[in-house]
Design a protein around this motif. Structure first.
Motif, mmCIF file in Angstrom:
data_model
loop_
_atom_site.group_PDB
_atom_site.id
_atom_site.type_symbol
_atom_site.label_atom_id
_atom_site.label_comp_id
_atom_site.label_asym_id
_atom_site.label_seq_id
_atom_site.Cartn_x
_atom_site.Cartn_y
_atom_site.Cartn_z
ATOM 1 N N UNK A 1 1.461 -9.507 37.449
ATOM 2 C CA UNK A 1 2.213 -10.723 37.114
ATOM 3 C C UNK A 1 1.806 -11.204 35.724
ATOM 4 N N UNK A 2 0.533 -11.142 35.433
ATOM 5 C CA UNK A 2 0.011 -11.589 34.142
ATOM 6 C C UNK A 2 0.592 -10.744 33.006
ATOM 7 N N UNK B 1 3.277 -7.509 44.439
ATOM 8 C CA UNK B 1 3.100 -6.474 43.409
ATOM 9 C C UNK B 1 2.434 -5.223 43.982
ATOM 10 N N UNK B 2 1.488 -5.409 44.876
ATOM 11 C CA UNK B 2 0.812 -4.267 45.502
ATOM 12 C C UNK B 2 1.801 -3.473 46.347
ATOM 13 N N UNK B 3 2.638 -4.167 47.105
ATOM 14 C CA UNK B 3 3.655 -3.480 47.905
ATOM 15 C C UNK B 3 4.667 -2.774 47.011
ATOM 16 N N UNK B 4 5.036 -3.408 45.902
ATOM 17 C CA UNK B 4 5.986 -2.794 44.969
ATOM 18 C C UNK B 4 5.399 -1.521 44.371
ATOM 19 N N UNK B 5 4.128 -1.552 44.005
ATOM 20 C CA UNK B 5 3.471 -0.375 43.430
ATOM 21 C C UNK B 5 3.506 0.800 44.399
ATOM 22 N N UNK B 6 3.296 0.516 45.676
ATOM 23 C CA UNK B 6 3.247 1.578 46.687
ATOM 24 C C UNK B 6 4.588 1.799 47.384
ATOM 25 N N UNK C 1 13.745 -3.538 51.403
ATOM 26 C CA UNK C 1 14.948 -3.437 52.210
ATOM 27 C C UNK C 1 16.148 -3.640 51.300
ATOM 28 N N UNK C 2 17.245 -3.019 51.685
ATOM 29 C CA UNK C 2 18.460 -3.200 50.897
ATOM 30 C C UNK C 2 18.959 -4.625 51.022
#
Length: 96
Positions: free
Chosen positions: A27-28, A74-79, A84-85
């Motif tokens: 985010x930073x 952000x952690x979930x996005x990275x992995x 969900x659509x």
């Protein structure tokens, strides 16, 4: 899972959070601020992430330079987790 419950990991995790000022580093980088106070209902808002994954680089598991603080989104996005659509709008015009 045993690794993440170890005292060495818990201590290092706290050091990384403190080093990163309890702020999400992704985010930073994007000009946003996400700290530990954004979501008071959640029990855990920040994760300490391995930059080089632990399963491919186990020798870096406890290296502080290989760790960064990320917020849960952000952690979930990275992995690529929990995406969900977007729900399609069934009504494309207004007839009132």
């Amino acid at each position: 899972m045993k690794f993440y419950k170890s005292k060495a990991w818990r201590d290092l995790r706290q050091q990384v959070l403190k080093r990163d000022n309890y702020e999400c580093q992704e985010c930073k980088r994007n000009g946003l601020v996400y700290t530990d106070a954004h979501d008071p209902e959640k029990h855990k808002r920040l994760d300490v992430d391995h930059i080089k994954e632990i399963y491919t680089h186990p020798e870096l598991a406890l290296e502080m330079d290989n760790l960064q603080t990320l917020c849960i989104p952000c952690h979930n996005k990275k992995h690529k987790r929990f995406f969900f659509r977007k729900k399609e709008n069934r009504w494309d015009d207004e007839k009132w």
